[in-house]
Scaffold this active site. Structure first.
Site, short mmCIF file in Angstrom:
data_model
loop_
_atom_site.label_atom_id
_atom_site.label_comp_id
_atom_site.label_asym_id
_atom_site.label_seq_id
_atom_site.Cartn_x
_atom_site.Cartn_y
_atom_site.Cartn_z
N LYS A 180 25.98 56.72 38.69
CA LYS A 180 24.98 56.22 39.96
C LYS A 180 25.50 54.94 40.23
CE LYS A 180 21.80 54.01 41.19
NZ LYS A 180 22.03 53.14 42.22
N GLU A 255 25.55 45.64 29.61
CA GLU A 255 26.43 44.25 29.99
C GLU A 255 25.54 43.52 31.21
OE1 GLU A 255 27.81 41.54 31.81
OE2 GLU A 255 29.31 42.84 32.47
N CYS A 288 29.44 38.03 36.80
CA CYS A 288 28.28 37.69 35.60
C CYS A 288 28.92 36.56 34.56
CB CYS A 288 28.17 38.90 34.88
SG CYS A 288 29.46 39.77 34.39
N GLU A 386 19.96 32.72 36.20
CA GLU A 386 21.05 33.21 36.81
C GLU A 386 20.88 33.40 38.30
OE1 GLU A 386 22.60 37.27 36.09
OE2 GLU A 386 24.64 36.45 36.07
P1 ADP Z 1 21.45 43.50 40.71
O1 ADP Z 1 20.52 42.36 40.64
O2 ADP Z 1 22.59 43.18 40.06
O3 ADP Z 1 21.48 44.16 41.92
P2 ADP Z 1 20.09 45.75 39.15
O4 ADP Z 1 19.94 45.42 37.93
O5 ADP Z 1 18.71 45.99 40.04
O6 ADP Z 1 21.00 44.52 39.66
O7 ADP Z 1 21.15 46.78 39.84
C1 ADP Z 1 22.38 47.40 38.99
C2 ADP Z 1 22.23 48.78 39.17
O8 ADP Z 1 21.14 49.27 38.32
C3 ADP Z 1 22.37 49.55 40.45
O9 ADP Z 1 22.93 50.65 40.54
C4 ADP Z 1 20.76 49.86 40.57
O10 ADP Z 1 20.70 50.95 41.57
C5 ADP Z 1 20.41 50.18 39.27
N1 ADP Z 1 19.10 50.21 38.66
C6 ADP Z 1 18.10 49.57 39.58
N2 ADP Z 1 16.77 49.84 39.11
C7 ADP Z 1 17.01 50.78 38.09
C8 ADP Z 1 16.11 51.40 37.18
N3 ADP Z 1 14.84 51.24 37.18
N4 ADP Z 1 16.68 52.56 36.63
C9 ADP Z 1 17.94 52.70 36.42
N5 ADP Z 1 19.03 52.08 37.32
C10 ADP Z 1 18.25 51.24 38.26
#
Ligand code: ADP
Length: 487
Positions: A180, A255, A288, A386
Protein backbone atom coordinates in the site's frame (compact mmCIF):
# COMPACT_ATOMS: atom_id res chain seq x y z
CA UNK A 1 -9.08 6.89 -18.14
CA UNK A 2 -7.10 4.32 -16.15
CA UNK A 3 -3.85 5.12 -17.84
CA UNK A 4 -1.74 8.19 -17.95
CA UNK A 5 1.48 8.88 -19.81
CA UNK A 6 4.04 10.64 -17.66
CA UNK A 7 7.79 11.04 -18.14
CA UNK A 8 7.57 8.69 -21.12
CA UNK A 9 5.95 5.88 -19.14
CA UNK A 10 2.41 4.59 -19.35
CA UNK A 11 1.21 4.30 -15.79
CA UNK A 12 -1.91 2.30 -14.99
CA UNK A 13 -3.51 3.90 -11.96
CA UNK A 14 -5.68 0.96 -10.96
CA UNK A 15 -4.71 -1.56 -8.30
CA UNK A 16 -2.60 -4.53 -9.31
CA UNK A 17 -4.14 -7.67 -7.85
CA UNK A 18 -3.53 -11.28 -8.83
CA UNK A 19 -1.69 -10.13 -11.94
CA UNK A 20 -4.62 -8.02 -13.13
CA UNK A 21 -5.58 -4.38 -13.07
CA UNK A 22 -8.56 -3.76 -10.82
CA UNK A 23 -10.52 -0.50 -10.68
CA UNK A 24 -12.39 1.03 -7.73
CA UNK A 25 -15.60 3.05 -7.92
CA UNK A 26 -13.74 6.07 -6.57
CA UNK A 27 -10.41 7.67 -7.35
CA UNK A 28 -8.14 10.24 -5.72
CA UNK A 29 -5.85 12.80 -7.31
CA UNK A 30 -2.11 12.55 -7.41
CA UNK A 31 -0.80 16.11 -7.48
CA UNK A 32 2.72 17.21 -8.36
CA UNK A 33 4.48 19.21 -5.63
CA UNK A 34 6.42 21.02 -8.35
CA UNK A 35 3.54 23.04 -9.77
CA UNK A 36 0.33 21.63 -8.33
CA UNK A 37 -0.59 19.88 -11.58
CA UNK A 38 -2.97 16.95 -11.25
CA UNK A 39 -0.91 14.08 -12.60
CA UNK A 40 -3.41 11.26 -12.37
CA UNK A 41 -6.61 9.92 -10.86
CA UNK A 42 -5.73 6.85 -8.85
CA UNK A 43 -7.98 4.01 -7.70
CA UNK A 44 -9.10 4.52 -4.13
CA UNK A 45 -9.12 1.09 -2.53
CA UNK A 46 -10.74 -0.13 0.65
CA UNK A 47 -11.42 -3.42 2.35
CA UNK A 48 -12.92 -5.09 -0.76
CA UNK A 49 -9.74 -4.54 -2.77
CA UNK A 50 -7.54 -5.44 0.20
CA UNK A 51 -9.41 -8.71 0.73
CA UNK A 52 -9.03 -9.57 -2.91
CA UNK A 53 -5.31 -8.75 -2.83
CA UNK A 54 -4.64 -10.79 0.30
CA UNK A 55 -6.57 -13.74 -1.20
CA UNK A 56 -4.47 -13.48 -4.37
CA UNK A 57 -1.25 -13.27 -2.38
CA UNK A 58 -2.21 -16.26 -0.25
CA UNK A 59 -3.09 -18.31 -3.32
CA UNK A 60 0.25 -17.46 -4.94
CA UNK A 61 2.27 -18.19 -1.81
CA UNK A 62 2.90 -21.99 -2.12
CA UNK A 63 4.22 -21.65 -5.67
CA UNK A 64 6.54 -18.77 -4.80
CA UNK A 65 7.74 -20.53 -1.67
CA UNK A 66 8.46 -23.75 -3.56
CA UNK A 67 10.37 -21.93 -6.29
CA UNK A 68 13.24 -21.66 -3.83
CA UNK A 69 15.76 -18.91 -3.30
CA UNK A 70 17.59 -19.64 -6.58
CA UNK A 71 14.46 -19.42 -8.70
CA UNK A 72 13.37 -16.25 -6.95
CA UNK A 73 16.80 -14.74 -7.40
CA UNK A 74 16.60 -15.13 -11.17
CA UNK A 75 13.27 -13.32 -11.35
CA UNK A 76 14.30 -10.55 -8.96
CA UNK A 77 17.44 -9.89 -10.99
CA UNK A 78 15.28 -9.63 -14.12
CA UNK A 79 13.12 -7.13 -12.30
CA UNK A 80 16.20 -5.13 -11.33
CA UNK A 81 17.31 -5.20 -14.98
CA UNK A 82 13.97 -3.66 -15.97
CA UNK A 83 14.29 -0.94 -13.33
CA UNK A 84 17.69 -0.13 -14.83
CA UNK A 85 16.27 -0.19 -18.35
CA UNK A 86 13.63 2.40 -17.38
CA UNK A 87 15.78 4.23 -14.85
CA UNK A 88 15.67 7.62 -16.53
CA UNK A 89 11.89 7.57 -16.90
CA UNK A 90 11.35 6.22 -13.39
CA UNK A 91 13.55 8.99 -11.99
CA UNK A 92 11.47 11.57 -13.84
CA UNK A 93 8.18 10.00 -12.77
CA UNK A 94 9.21 9.95 -9.14
CA UNK A 95 10.34 13.58 -9.28
CA UNK A 96 7.01 14.64 -10.78
CA UNK A 97 5.12 12.78 -8.09
CA UNK A 98 7.13 13.58 -4.95
CA UNK A 99 9.23 16.63 -5.87
CA UNK A 100 12.60 15.22 -4.81
CA UNK A 101 15.64 16.15 -6.89
CA UNK A 102 15.79 14.51 -10.30
CA UNK A 103 19.55 14.22 -10.15
CA UNK A 104 19.42 12.29 -6.90
CA UNK A 105 16.71 10.01 -8.28
CA UNK A 106 18.89 9.40 -11.32
CA UNK A 107 22.18 8.85 -9.59
CA UNK A 108 21.31 7.59 -6.14
CA UNK A 109 17.74 6.54 -5.56
CA UNK A 110 16.78 4.52 -8.63
CA UNK A 111 20.09 2.65 -8.79
CA UNK A 112 19.38 1.80 -5.15
CA UNK A 113 15.93 0.49 -6.11
CA UNK A 114 17.59 -2.04 -8.42
CA UNK A 115 20.16 -2.82 -5.77
CA UNK A 116 17.49 -3.47 -3.12
CA UNK A 117 16.20 -6.27 -5.34
CA UNK A 118 19.54 -7.74 -6.35
CA UNK A 119 21.11 -7.53 -2.91
CA UNK A 120 18.44 -9.45 -1.00
CA UNK A 121 17.91 -11.95 -3.83
CA UNK A 122 21.65 -12.75 -3.66
CA UNK A 123 21.76 -12.69 0.13
CA UNK A 124 19.04 -15.36 0.35
CA UNK A 125 21.13 -17.69 -1.81
CA UNK A 126 24.66 -16.88 -0.71
CA UNK A 127 24.61 -15.54 2.83
CA UNK A 128 21.54 -16.88 4.56
CA UNK A 129 23.23 -19.70 6.39
CA UNK A 130 23.88 -20.40 10.02
CA UNK A 131 26.62 -22.87 10.91
CA UNK A 132 25.30 -26.15 12.22
CA UNK A 133 26.17 -26.69 15.89
CA UNK A 134 25.84 -29.62 18.18
CA UNK A 135 24.03 -30.26 21.42
CA UNK A 136 25.09 -33.56 23.00
CA UNK A 137 25.78 -34.97 19.54
CA UNK A 138 22.58 -33.58 17.99
CA UNK A 139 22.81 -31.20 15.02
CA UNK A 140 20.95 -27.87 15.18
CA UNK A 141 20.06 -26.79 11.62
CA UNK A 142 18.66 -23.29 11.20
CA UNK A 143 16.50 -22.36 8.23
CA UNK A 144 14.53 -19.29 7.19
CA UNK A 145 11.14 -20.46 5.91
CA UNK A 146 8.84 -18.21 3.90
CA UNK A 147 6.13 -17.01 6.26
CA UNK A 148 3.18 -16.03 4.04
CA UNK A 149 1.85 -12.65 2.95
CA UNK A 150 3.82 -9.54 3.87
CA UNK A 151 1.80 -6.31 4.12
CA UNK A 152 4.02 -3.36 3.25
CA UNK A 153 2.97 0.21 4.04
CA UNK A 154 5.27 2.90 2.71
CA UNK A 155 5.70 6.68 2.94
CA UNK A 156 6.05 9.42 0.34
CA UNK A 157 9.54 10.82 0.97
CA UNK A 158 11.37 8.14 -1.03
CA UNK A 159 8.52 6.09 -2.46
CA UNK A 160 10.04 3.37 -4.63
CA UNK A 161 13.31 3.22 -2.74
CA UNK A 162 11.60 2.56 0.59
CA UNK A 163 9.07 0.21 -1.01
CA UNK A 164 11.78 -1.96 -2.59
CA UNK A 165 13.78 -1.92 0.66
CA UNK A 166 10.86 -4.05 1.89
CA UNK A 167 9.78 -5.75 -1.35
CA UNK A 168 13.32 -7.02 -2.04
CA UNK A 169 13.79 -9.01 1.17
CA UNK A 170 10.12 -10.04 1.44
CA UNK A 171 10.08 -11.57 -2.04
CA UNK A 172 13.59 -12.99 -1.68
CA UNK A 173 12.51 -14.65 1.57
CA UNK A 174 9.68 -16.37 -0.32
CA UNK A 175 6.83 -14.27 1.02
CA UNK A 176 4.20 -12.81 -1.26
CA UNK A 177 3.44 -9.13 -0.97
CA UNK A 178 0.60 -6.63 -0.76
CA UNK A 179 1.97 -3.10 -1.00
CA UNK A 180 0.00 0.00 0.00
CA UNK A 181 1.96 3.04 -1.22
CA UNK A 182 1.49 6.50 0.25
CA UNK A 183 -1.46 8.37 -1.22
CA UNK A 184 0.66 11.45 -1.97
CA UNK A 185 3.00 9.38 -4.15
CA UNK A 186 1.21 6.43 -5.70
CA UNK A 187 2.63 6.39 -9.22
CA UNK A 188 6.02 4.69 -9.16
CA UNK A 189 4.58 1.65 -7.37
CA UNK A 190 1.87 1.35 -9.99
CA UNK A 191 4.42 1.31 -12.76
CA UNK A 192 6.67 -1.05 -10.81
CA UNK A 193 3.83 -3.61 -10.77
CA UNK A 194 3.98 -3.77 -14.57
CA UNK A 195 7.72 -4.28 -14.40
CA UNK A 196 7.19 -7.13 -11.93
CA UNK A 197 4.80 -8.83 -14.34
CA UNK A 198 7.21 -8.30 -17.23
CA UNK A 199 10.05 -9.80 -15.18
CA UNK A 200 8.01 -12.97 -14.65
CA UNK A 201 6.93 -12.44 -11.04
CA UNK A 202 3.96 -14.87 -10.99
CA UNK A 203 0.43 -13.44 -10.70
CA UNK A 204 -0.51 -12.78 -7.07
CA UNK A 205 3.06 -12.75 -5.76
CA UNK A 206 3.26 -8.96 -5.86
CA UNK A 207 0.11 -6.87 -5.43
CA UNK A 208 -0.47 -3.15 -5.10
CA UNK A 209 -3.55 -1.67 -3.46
CA UNK A 210 -3.75 2.10 -3.76
CA UNK A 211 -5.67 4.35 -1.42
CA UNK A 212 -5.72 6.27 1.81
CA UNK A 213 -4.13 5.15 5.04
CA UNK A 214 -7.36 5.16 7.01
CA UNK A 215 -9.09 3.06 4.34
CA UNK A 216 -6.84 0.73 2.33
CA UNK A 217 -3.98 0.88 4.83
CA UNK A 218 -6.14 0.20 7.88
CA UNK A 219 -7.95 -2.67 6.14
CA UNK A 220 -4.67 -4.26 5.12
CA UNK A 221 -2.98 -4.21 8.53
CA UNK A 222 -6.14 -5.56 10.20
CA UNK A 223 -6.44 -8.49 7.81
CA UNK A 224 -6.07 -11.83 9.62
CA UNK A 225 -4.56 -13.43 6.52
CA UNK A 226 -1.29 -11.52 6.56
CA UNK A 227 1.83 -12.90 8.20
CA UNK A 228 3.95 -9.76 8.53
CA UNK A 229 3.54 -5.97 8.58
CA UNK A 230 6.44 -3.74 7.63
CA UNK A 231 5.71 -0.05 7.98
CA UNK A 232 7.69 3.13 7.51
CA UNK A 233 5.95 6.32 8.60
CA UNK A 234 4.88 8.33 11.59
CA UNK A 235 4.53 7.37 15.25
CA UNK A 236 0.75 7.97 15.51
CA UNK A 237 0.14 5.75 12.48
CA UNK A 238 2.47 3.10 13.93
CA UNK A 239 0.39 3.07 17.10
CA UNK A 240 -2.81 2.54 15.09
CA UNK A 241 -1.15 -0.26 13.13
CA UNK A 242 0.19 -1.87 16.30
CA UNK A 243 -3.33 -1.96 17.74
CA UNK A 244 -4.64 -3.75 14.64
CA UNK A 245 -1.66 -6.08 14.58
CA UNK A 246 -2.28 -6.97 18.23
CA UNK A 247 -5.65 -8.50 17.39
CA UNK A 248 -4.00 -11.06 15.12
CA UNK A 249 -0.59 -11.07 16.85
CA UNK A 250 0.92 -10.18 13.47
CA UNK A 251 4.65 -9.43 13.80
CA UNK A 252 5.53 -5.86 12.89
CA UNK A 253 8.65 -4.07 11.75
CA UNK A 254 8.42 -0.31 12.21
CA UNK A 255 10.75 2.38 10.97
CA UNK A 256 9.42 5.65 12.35
CA UNK A 257 10.52 9.19 12.87
CA UNK A 258 13.52 10.80 14.38
CA UNK A 259 14.88 13.95 15.97
CA UNK A 260 18.46 12.98 15.52
CA UNK A 261 21.38 14.93 16.93
CA UNK A 262 24.40 16.12 14.98
CA UNK A 263 27.14 16.66 17.55
CA UNK A 264 30.13 18.87 16.77
CA UNK A 265 32.98 18.73 19.28
CA UNK A 266 35.45 21.59 19.70
CA UNK A 267 38.26 19.63 18.02
CA UNK A 268 36.15 18.84 14.94
CA UNK A 269 37.16 19.78 11.41
CA UNK A 270 34.89 22.82 11.11
CA UNK A 271 34.55 22.70 7.34
CA UNK A 272 33.50 19.06 7.53
CA UNK A 273 31.06 19.82 10.35
CA UNK A 274 29.43 22.61 8.34
CA UNK A 275 29.27 20.49 5.22
CA UNK A 276 27.63 17.61 7.09
CA UNK A 277 25.23 19.94 8.87
CA UNK A 278 24.09 21.51 5.58
CA UNK A 279 23.49 18.01 4.19
CA UNK A 280 20.73 17.64 6.77
CA UNK A 281 18.58 19.77 4.42
CA UNK A 282 18.71 16.99 1.80
CA UNK A 283 15.35 16.13 0.26
CA UNK A 284 14.05 19.42 1.68
CA UNK A 285 14.48 17.95 5.14
CA UNK A 286 12.03 15.15 4.43
CA UNK A 287 14.36 12.43 5.62
CA UNK A 288 13.66 10.45 8.78
CA UNK A 289 17.40 10.09 9.41
CA UNK A 290 18.24 13.80 9.32
CA UNK A 291 20.31 15.19 12.14
CA UNK A 292 17.95 18.05 12.84
CA UNK A 293 19.39 19.07 16.20
CA UNK A 294 22.80 20.66 15.80
CA UNK A 295 24.59 20.26 19.13
CA UNK A 296 27.75 22.33 18.96
CA UNK A 297 30.50 22.81 21.56
CA UNK A 298 30.25 26.31 23.02
CA UNK A 299 33.91 27.08 22.21
CA UNK A 300 33.22 26.93 18.49
CA UNK A 301 29.50 27.72 18.40
CA UNK A 302 29.76 31.25 16.95
CA UNK A 303 32.24 30.29 14.28
CA UNK A 304 30.18 27.24 13.37
CA UNK A 305 26.94 29.18 13.19
CA UNK A 306 28.39 31.86 10.93
CA UNK A 307 29.97 29.38 8.57
CA UNK A 308 26.84 27.25 8.54
CA UNK A 309 24.53 30.19 7.82
CA UNK A 310 26.77 31.39 5.01
CA UNK A 311 26.84 27.98 3.35
CA UNK A 312 23.16 27.19 3.88
CA UNK A 313 22.09 30.49 2.39
CA UNK A 314 23.96 29.61 -0.78
CA UNK A 315 21.84 26.51 -1.35
CA UNK A 316 19.96 26.82 -4.61
CA UNK A 317 16.28 26.30 -4.19
CA UNK A 318 14.04 25.64 -7.14
CA UNK A 319 12.58 23.22 -9.64
CA UNK A 320 13.80 19.73 -8.69
CA UNK A 321 14.26 18.85 -12.37
CA UNK A 322 16.95 21.52 -12.71
CA UNK A 323 20.41 20.01 -12.37
CA UNK A 324 21.64 22.99 -10.32
CA UNK A 325 18.86 22.81 -7.73
CA UNK A 326 19.85 21.69 -4.24
CA UNK A 327 16.53 22.03 -2.42
CA UNK A 328 13.17 21.32 -4.03
CA UNK A 329 9.59 21.77 -2.83
CA UNK A 330 7.88 20.14 0.12
CA UNK A 331 5.56 17.29 -0.71
CA UNK A 332 2.16 18.92 -0.13
CA UNK A 333 0.51 22.13 1.02
CA UNK A 334 -0.75 20.45 4.18
CA UNK A 335 2.81 19.49 5.00
CA UNK A 336 4.23 22.94 4.21
CA UNK A 337 1.72 24.49 6.58
CA UNK A 338 2.66 21.97 9.24
CA UNK A 339 6.32 22.97 8.92
CA UNK A 340 5.40 26.64 9.07
CA UNK A 341 3.38 25.97 12.22
CA UNK A 342 6.43 24.47 13.95
CA UNK A 343 8.52 27.55 13.17
CA UNK A 344 5.80 29.98 14.25
CA UNK A 345 5.26 28.21 17.55
CA UNK A 346 9.01 28.11 18.17
CA UNK A 347 9.41 31.86 17.66
CA UNK A 348 6.29 32.59 19.71
CA UNK A 349 7.98 30.58 22.44
CA UNK A 350 11.08 32.80 22.36
CA UNK A 351 13.31 31.00 19.86
CA UNK A 352 15.25 32.97 17.26
CA UNK A 353 15.30 32.40 13.51
CA UNK A 354 18.93 32.56 12.35
CA UNK A 355 18.22 31.92 8.66
CA UNK A 356 15.08 31.19 6.64
CA UNK A 357 11.96 30.89 8.75
CA UNK A 358 9.22 30.63 6.15
CA UNK A 359 8.16 29.86 2.60
CA UNK A 360 10.31 31.13 -0.26
CA UNK A 361 8.13 33.95 -1.59
CA UNK A 362 10.18 34.38 -4.74
CA UNK A 363 9.39 30.86 -5.80
CA UNK A 364 5.88 30.57 -4.38
CA UNK A 365 4.33 27.12 -4.37
CA UNK A 366 5.61 24.64 -1.82
CA UNK A 367 9.16 25.90 -1.32
CA UNK A 368 10.24 26.46 2.28
CA UNK A 369 13.50 28.25 2.98
CA UNK A 370 16.28 26.30 4.69
CA UNK A 371 15.85 27.37 8.30
CA UNK A 372 18.01 27.42 11.40
CA UNK A 373 16.48 28.06 14.82
CA UNK A 374 18.56 29.03 17.86
CA UNK A 375 17.92 29.86 21.52
CA UNK A 376 14.94 27.52 21.83
CA UNK A 377 13.84 26.71 25.36
CA UNK A 378 15.08 23.35 26.68
CA UNK A 379 12.40 20.72 26.16
CA UNK A 380 10.40 22.92 23.76
CA UNK A 381 8.57 21.45 20.79
CA UNK A 382 11.13 22.51 18.18
CA UNK A 383 13.82 20.59 20.09
CA UNK A 384 11.77 17.45 20.63
CA UNK A 385 9.18 16.94 17.84
CA UNK A 386 9.92 15.81 14.31
CA UNK A 387 9.35 18.62 11.79
CA UNK A 388 10.23 16.64 8.64
CA UNK A 389 11.17 19.78 6.75
CA UNK A 390 14.23 21.99 6.18
CA UNK A 391 14.27 23.20 9.76
CA UNK A 392 17.28 22.61 12.01
CA UNK A 393 17.65 23.75 15.60
CA UNK A 394 20.99 24.56 17.22
CA UNK A 395 22.00 24.12 20.85
CA UNK A 396 25.37 24.38 22.54
CA UNK A 397 27.10 22.18 25.10
CA UNK A 398 30.05 22.60 27.44
CA UNK A 399 31.16 18.98 27.92
CA UNK A 400 30.81 15.73 26.04
CA UNK A 401 28.67 14.32 28.84
CA UNK A 402 26.29 17.21 28.38
CA UNK A 403 26.25 16.57 24.61
CA UNK A 404 25.19 12.97 25.21
CA UNK A 405 22.51 14.01 27.70
CA UNK A 406 21.11 16.57 25.26
CA UNK A 407 21.34 14.11 22.37
CA UNK A 408 19.40 11.43 24.23
CA UNK A 409 16.83 13.86 25.56
CA UNK A 410 14.10 12.92 23.08
CA UNK A 411 11.64 10.10 22.64
CA UNK A 412 13.36 9.13 19.38
CA UNK A 413 16.50 7.10 18.71
CA UNK A 414 16.87 6.67 14.99
CA UNK A 415 20.27 8.11 14.10
CA UNK A 416 23.06 10.38 15.27
CA UNK A 417 25.94 12.16 13.56
CA UNK A 418 29.15 12.90 15.44
CA UNK A 419 31.79 15.25 14.04
CA UNK A 420 34.92 14.90 16.10
CA UNK A 421 38.67 15.15 15.65
CA UNK A 422 39.71 12.38 18.00
CA UNK A 423 38.89 8.69 17.66
CA UNK A 424 38.89 7.87 21.38
CA UNK A 425 36.69 10.83 22.12
CA UNK A 426 34.31 9.82 19.33
CA UNK A 427 34.15 6.27 20.69
CA UNK A 428 33.33 7.51 24.17
CA UNK A 429 30.61 9.75 22.75
CA UNK A 430 28.99 7.12 20.55
CA UNK A 431 29.03 4.48 23.29
CA UNK A 432 26.25 6.16 25.26
CA UNK A 433 24.20 7.59 22.39
CA UNK A 434 20.86 5.85 21.90
CA UNK A 435 20.41 5.42 18.15
CA UNK A 436 19.98 2.67 15.57
CA UNK A 437 22.67 4.17 13.34
CA UNK A 438 25.53 6.54 14.18
CA UNK A 439 27.68 8.23 11.56
CA UNK A 440 31.03 9.56 12.69
CA UNK A 441 32.52 12.27 10.45
CA UNK A 442 30.15 11.18 7.67
CA UNK A 443 26.46 10.99 6.84
CA UNK A 444 24.16 8.58 5.01
CA UNK A 445 26.60 5.77 4.37
CA UNK A 446 24.01 3.00 4.13
CA UNK A 447 25.10 -0.58 3.53
CA UNK A 448 22.21 -2.96 2.83
CA UNK A 449 23.98 -5.60 4.90
CA UNK A 450 23.95 -3.41 8.01
CA UNK A 451 21.16 -3.48 10.60
CA UNK A 452 18.81 -0.55 10.14
CA UNK A 453 16.06 0.67 12.43
CA UNK A 454 15.34 2.85 15.40
CA UNK A 455 15.50 2.71 19.16
CA UNK A 456 12.83 4.07 21.50
CA UNK A 457 9.90 5.56 19.52
CA UNK A 458 11.89 5.50 16.28
CA UNK A 459 10.98 1.94 15.57
CA UNK A 460 10.59 -1.71 16.34
CA UNK A 461 13.06 -4.21 14.98
CA UNK A 462 15.91 -4.03 12.50
CA UNK A 463 16.03 -4.77 8.80
CA UNK A 464 19.08 -5.19 6.55
CA UNK A 465 21.13 -8.28 5.63
CA UNK A 466 20.07 -11.33 7.64
CA UNK A 467 18.07 -9.11 10.01
CA UNK A 468 15.56 -8.62 7.15
CA UNK A 469 15.14 -12.35 6.77
CA UNK A 470 14.81 -12.79 10.53
CA UNK A 471 11.73 -10.63 10.16
CA UNK A 472 10.13 -11.69 6.87
CA UNK A 473 10.80 -15.41 7.35
CA UNK A 474 9.92 -17.92 10.02
CA UNK A 475 13.26 -18.81 11.57
CA UNK A 476 13.27 -22.52 12.26
CA UNK A 477 15.64 -24.80 14.16
CA UNK A 478 15.57 -28.49 13.24
CA UNK A 479 17.39 -30.82 15.61
CA UNK A 480 18.79 -34.07 14.16
CA UNK A 481 19.61 -36.86 16.59
CA UNK A 482 22.76 -38.90 16.02
CA UNK A 483 20.78 -42.14 16.41
CA UNK A 484 17.77 -43.79 14.79
CA UNK A 485 19.13 -43.83 11.23
CA UNK A 486 18.80 -46.97 9.12
CA UNK A 487 22.06 -46.64 7.14
P1 ADP B 1 3.36 10.66 7.05
O1 ADP B 1 3.27 11.60 8.18
O2 ADP B 1 4.74 10.21 6.68
O3 ADP B 1 2.48 10.95 5.89
P2 ADP B 1 1.88 8.31 7.82
O4 ADP B 1 2.45 7.44 8.86
O5 ADP B 1 0.52 8.85 8.03
O6 ADP B 1 2.93 9.38 7.70
O7 ADP B 1 1.88 7.60 6.40
C1 ADP B 1 2.74 6.57 5.99
C2 ADP B 1 1.94 5.48 5.33
O8 ADP B 1 1.02 4.96 6.27
C3 ADP B 1 1.09 5.93 4.14
O9 ADP B 1 1.14 4.92 3.15
C4 ADP B 1 -0.29 6.04 4.73
O10 ADP B 1 -1.31 5.86 3.78
C5 ADP B 1 -0.28 4.88 5.69
N1 ADP B 1 -1.28 4.97 6.76
C6 ADP B 1 -1.77 6.08 7.37
N2 ADP B 1 -2.67 5.76 8.31
C7 ADP B 1 -2.75 4.40 8.33
C8 ADP B 1 -3.50 3.45 9.09
N3 ADP B 1 -4.35 3.84 10.04
N4 ADP B 1 -3.31 2.14 8.84
C9 ADP B 1 -2.43 1.73 7.91
N5 ADP B 1 -1.71 2.58 7.15
C10 ADP B 1 -1.87 3.89 7.34
Amino acid sequence: MHQVTLAGLTVDTRHFIGGERVASPETFESVSPIDGAVLAHVARGGSAEVNRAVDAARAAFPGWRDLGADGRREILHRLADLVERDLEQLANLETLDNGSLLRSHRRGVMPRVAMNLRFFADWAVEKLHHPVWQTRGHDNVVSWDPSGVAALITPWNAPLMLATWKIGPALAAGDTVVLKPAEWTPLSASYFADLAAEAGVPAGVFNVVQGFGAEAGAALVAHPGIARISFTGSVPTAKAIARSAADNLTPVSFELGGKSPLIVTDDADLDLAVELAVEQYDNAGQVCLSGTRLLVHENIADRFQQAFAAKAQQLRQGDPRDEATQIGPQIHRVHLERIQGFVERATADGARVVIGGGPNDELGGLYFRPTLIADAKPGSEILTAEVFGPVLAMQTFASDDEAVTLANNTEFGLAAVVVCGDRDRAERLTKNLVAGTIWVNCFFVRDLAAPFGGSKKSGIGREGGTWSFDFYADVKNTVYAPTGWKE
